[in-house]
Structure formats: C-alpha cells, structure tokens
Design an enzyme around this catalytic site. Structure first.
Site, short mmCIF file in Angstrom:
data_model
loop_
_atom_site.label_atom_id
_atom_site.label_comp_id
_atom_site.label_asym_id
_atom_site.label_seq_id
_atom_site.Cartn_x
_atom_site.Cartn_y
_atom_site.Cartn_z
N ILE A 178 7.38 31.27 -14.50
CA ILE A 178 6.63 30.07 -14.87
C ILE A 178 5.25 30.05 -14.19
CG2 ILE A 178 6.66 27.55 -14.62
CD1 ILE A 178 9.79 27.88 -14.49
N GLY A 179 5.23 30.42 -12.92
CA GLY A 179 3.97 30.38 -12.16
C GLY A 179 2.93 31.34 -12.72
N TYR B 106 20.58 24.70 -3.70
CA TYR B 106 19.44 24.66 -4.62
C TYR B 106 19.18 23.24 -5.12
CZ TYR B 106 16.47 25.56 -8.63
OH TYR B 106 15.43 25.52 -9.54
N GLY C 210 3.98 31.31 -6.01
CA GLY C 210 4.92 31.93 -6.94
C GLY C 210 4.24 32.28 -8.25
N ALA C 211 3.00 32.76 -8.14
CA ALA C 211 2.19 33.01 -9.34
C ALA C 211 2.36 34.42 -9.89
CB ALA C 211 0.71 32.75 -9.01
N SER D 44 13.39 20.33 -10.40
CA SER D 44 14.34 20.76 -11.43
C SER D 44 15.30 19.63 -11.74
CB SER D 44 15.14 21.96 -10.94
OG SER D 44 16.20 22.24 -11.84
N1 LIG Z 1 13.83 29.31 -14.39
C1 LIG Z 1 14.45 28.14 -14.47
O1 LIG Z 1 15.39 27.96 -15.28
C2 LIG Z 1 14.01 26.97 -13.63
C3 LIG Z 1 14.52 25.69 -13.92
C4 LIG Z 1 14.13 24.61 -13.14
C5 LIG Z 1 13.22 24.80 -12.11
N2 LIG Z 1 12.73 26.06 -11.85
C6 LIG Z 1 11.78 26.21 -10.74
O2 LIG Z 1 10.62 26.88 -11.21
C7 LIG Z 1 9.95 27.51 -10.11
C8 LIG Z 1 9.53 28.91 -10.52
O3 LIG Z 1 10.67 29.67 -10.79
P1 LIG Z 1 10.75 30.81 -11.93
O4 LIG Z 1 11.85 30.41 -12.84
O5 LIG Z 1 9.42 31.10 -12.48
O6 LIG Z 1 11.34 32.01 -11.03
P2 LIG Z 1 10.81 33.52 -10.77
O7 LIG Z 1 10.49 34.19 -12.06
O8 LIG Z 1 11.89 34.13 -9.92
O9 LIG Z 1 9.48 33.32 -9.93
C9 LIG Z 1 9.52 32.85 -8.62
C10 LIG Z 1 8.19 33.10 -7.94
O10 LIG Z 1 8.30 32.70 -6.57
C11 LIG Z 1 7.92 33.80 -5.74
N3 LIG Z 1 8.65 33.81 -4.48
C12 LIG Z 1 9.99 33.87 -4.30
N4 LIG Z 1 10.28 33.92 -2.98
C13 LIG Z 1 9.10 33.89 -2.32
C14 LIG Z 1 8.73 33.95 -0.95
N5 LIG Z 1 9.66 34.04 0.03
N6 LIG Z 1 7.42 33.92 -0.64
C15 LIG Z 1 6.48 33.85 -1.60
N7 LIG Z 1 6.76 33.79 -2.91
C16 LIG Z 1 8.06 33.83 -3.28
C17 LIG Z 1 8.24 35.04 -6.57
O11 LIG Z 1 7.53 36.16 -6.07
P3 LIG Z 1 7.85 37.67 -6.59
O12 LIG Z 1 7.09 37.82 -7.88
O13 LIG Z 1 7.32 38.51 -5.48
O14 LIG Z 1 9.34 37.76 -6.77
C18 LIG Z 1 7.79 34.58 -7.95
O15 LIG Z 1 6.40 34.69 -8.08
C19 LIG Z 1 10.93 27.44 -8.94
O16 LIG Z 1 10.53 26.41 -8.04
C20 LIG Z 1 12.26 27.07 -9.59
O17 LIG Z 1 13.11 26.35 -8.71
C21 LIG Z 1 13.10 27.14 -12.59
#
Ligand SMILES: NC(=O)c1ccc[n+]([C@@H]2O[C@H](COP(=O)([O-])OP(=O)(O)OC[C@H]3O[C@@H](n4cnc5c(N)ncnc54)[C@H](OP(=O)(O)O)[C@@H]3O)[C@@H](O)[C@H]2O)c1
Length: 286
Positions: A18-19, A167, A13-14, A142
């Site tokens: 966040i990634g 989730y 998820g880079a 989370s």
């Molecule tokens: N944002 C928050 O408030 C929050 C809070 C607590 C925990 N988290 C956790 O933080 C982590 C990162 O989330 P984020 O907030 O940075 O969300 P994000 O901006 O939506 O990024 C998610 C990443 O995961 C990738 N991804 C999604 N589905 C995939 C799949 N089927 N195969 C491969 N890659 C996939 C996405 O790829 P694409 O770039 O191609 O879409 C993106 O790089 C998650 O585990 C989430 O549960 C987030």
C-alpha cells in the site's frame, strides 16, 4: 492541496504494498516524496521505478528499521536536517508476527513497530509539521482493531500472545493515538486521521513464512489490489475536501465509525503516557 507541487510527504513502509502505491500516486500529483525504507537496494529500486512511472525526480530515500527506537531517532534527525517543511506524514509501515519476538529495545515487536514507531516518529517531527501548517498526519490502522481492547497490565503480550491479538491491539492503539493527537492538535492547522485500507494482497503476513505465508498467498485472489488498498490513504493525505477535517477514521474514502474502545479517551491518555515513557519522550508532547 489541489496539486501537491511544493509539498513534502514522508511515507513509512513505502517500499512495498500500500505504501509503495501511495508514494507513487502522491509523486504523480507533484509532491516531493520521501520514502522511508529499511533495505538500501530495494528502496533505491522503488525510488527509481516511481520516478520512471511518474516523471517526478523528487523521490528521496531514507533508511531506518522502525522497530528500533535509536533508528527512529536518527531518521527523525535526518528528516529535520533535510526538509524545512513537512506537509504530510503518512505512518504506514506495519506487520503481523506469527510468534512473539522482541526488538533491540526489548519490546514486543508488533507493539514497537505498529504503534510505538508511529508515536515516536510523529512526536519527533511534530514541531516541524506544526510549523508547516496546514499539514496532515495520516495513520494506517485497520478494521482488525474492532473487538480489541488494550490490557495495560500486559501491553506486550507477555502473559498471552497471539499474532492476530497483538496485531489488532496495535491497530486499536493507532486509533487511540490518532484521536488523542487530534485533541492535542485542535486549532493548530495540523489534522490527523486514520485509515483502513481493506483486505489487500500485499507482502502483509508473508514475512512469517510457513503456514502464514501459504494462507496469505492462497487468499490473495480474494483481496484488493495494492492500488485499491492505497486509495483511501491517498485520499486522506491529499484531498482538498478534507482540509481541516481531523480525528476521523476513513474506509473506502469515507469517514466511518471505529470501535467503542477506540473512543475511550482515558485509555488514549494512558496509552500516550505509557508510550512517552517507553520512547523517552516528554508526556506533555503536542
Ligand atoms: N494488507 C492488508 O490487508 C492490510 C489491511 C489493513 C491494514 N493494513 C496496514 O497497511 C499498512 C501497510 O501494509 P501492507 O499491506 O502494504 O504490507 P507490506 O506489503 O508488507 O508492506 C509493509 C511495509 O512496511 C515496511 N516495514 C516492515 N517492517 C519494517 C521495519 N521494521 N522497519 C521499516 N519498515 C518496515 C516494509 O518494508 P520492506 O519492503 O523492506 O519489507 C514495507 O515497505 C500496515 O500498517 C498494515 O497494518 C494492511
């Protein structure tokens, strides 16, 4: 790891949120970063941007849809063929799904992507990670896990599905997996910890469109920036202070307590067994 020179860090998820920030900052510290993305063009653009921002040319891209077990297996094979050592595995890719969907393997998508992909990729890379010790595994969970419990008779929400319910259970599964793996890896030189990034304005939730997308856009100004959200993942992946620290849950770069349900060792052992069966891995593992 005071500098990350000569280290290899795999980040799922880079390509967003966040990634992406974590990959950028770890590259800035000198690591070779391996971005796991699912879209070739987007992933290549992110890799180029990271190199341009950090001056680090060692930014690689590997592609996989992590909701597909065959793709996770292929990805693991490519990583093992290309990288003689893995210093850090940062399991970060995750999402919330507004309606119940099935993956190509016929598994509910939240459970498959948020939990089974962490479990399967980690286990497939585990011997290499152990051989690279001291090494680290970081699982992005989370605070949404608190209040959740796992229903082993309905792990995939067949009887009842709610997006937040699925989730929060998947994020509880991240913690049960982290603590079980830490027990199994005791004495190996490999640490495994989980993090909560806080509420962060990323692409999270927006994949669902409709009302979900609108809500996540509306609350974005109240949330942390991706840079603030990535800080704990970066700290846990790289700080020398955490050498040898394992089986902990971090928020705001501090070890904090996770829910009572996350410390249920019997549930963790059962989840391991079920996850191994579902991904075709030997249950003994680690
Ligand atoms: N944002 C928050 O408030 C929050 C809070 C607590 C925990 N988290 C956790 O933080 C982590 C990162 O989330 P984020 O907030 O940075 O969300 P994000 O901006 O939506 O990024 C998610 C990443 O995961 C990738 N991804 C999604 N589905 C995939 C799949 N089927 N195969 C491969 N890659 C996939 C996405 O790829 P694409 O770039 O191609 O879409 C993106 O790089 C998650 O585990 C989430 O549960 C987030």
């Amino acid at each position: 790891m005071s500098t990350l020179n000569d280290t290899t860090i795999i980040i799922t998820g880079a390509t967003n949120g966040i990634g992406q920030v974590a990959a950028t900052e770890l590259a800035r510290m000198g690591a070779r970063v391996v971005l796991v993305g699912r879209d070739a063009q987007k992933s290549a653009a992110v890799a180029q941007a990271i190199t341009a921002q950090t001056g680090n040319p060692a930014v690689d891209v590997l592609l996989a849809d992590l909701s597909s077990q065959a793709e996770v297996r292929r990805l693991a094979g490519e990583i093992l063929a290309r990288y003689p050592r893995i210093d850090v595995l940062l399991n970060n890719a995750g999402a919330v799904f507004g309606s119940r969907q099935l993956t190509v393997d016929g598994i509910e998508r939240t459970f498959a992507l948020n939990h089974l992909a962490y479990f399967q990729l980690t286990n497939l890379l585990l011997e290499r990670i152990k051989a690279s010790a001291p090494a680290r595994i970081v699982n992005v969970s989370s605070a949404a896990h608190s209040g959740a419990t796992l229903d082993f008779d309905d792990l995939q929400g067949q009887r009842r599905y709610s997006a937040f319910g699925a989730y929060s259970k998947s994020k509880l599964a991240n913690l049960l997996f982290t603590y079980e793996l830490a027990r199994r890896l005791a004495g190996s030189g490999v640490t495994v910890n989980a993090v909560h990034p806080g509420p962060v304005a990323t692409g999270f939730g927006r994949n669902n469109g409709g009302l979900w997308g609108v809500v996540f856009r509306l609350i974005a100004p109240l949330m942390r920036t991706p840079a603030q959200g990535a800080a704990t993942s970066i700290y846990v992946a790289s700080s020398p202070e955490l050498a040898g620290v394992s089986g902990k849950y971090f928020s705001d770069s501090k070890a904090v307590e996770s829910s009572r349900a996350s410390h249920d060792a019997a549930a963790a052992a059962r989840l391991w067994q079920v996850s191994a069966e579902m991904t075709g891995l030997p249950a003994a593992g680690a």
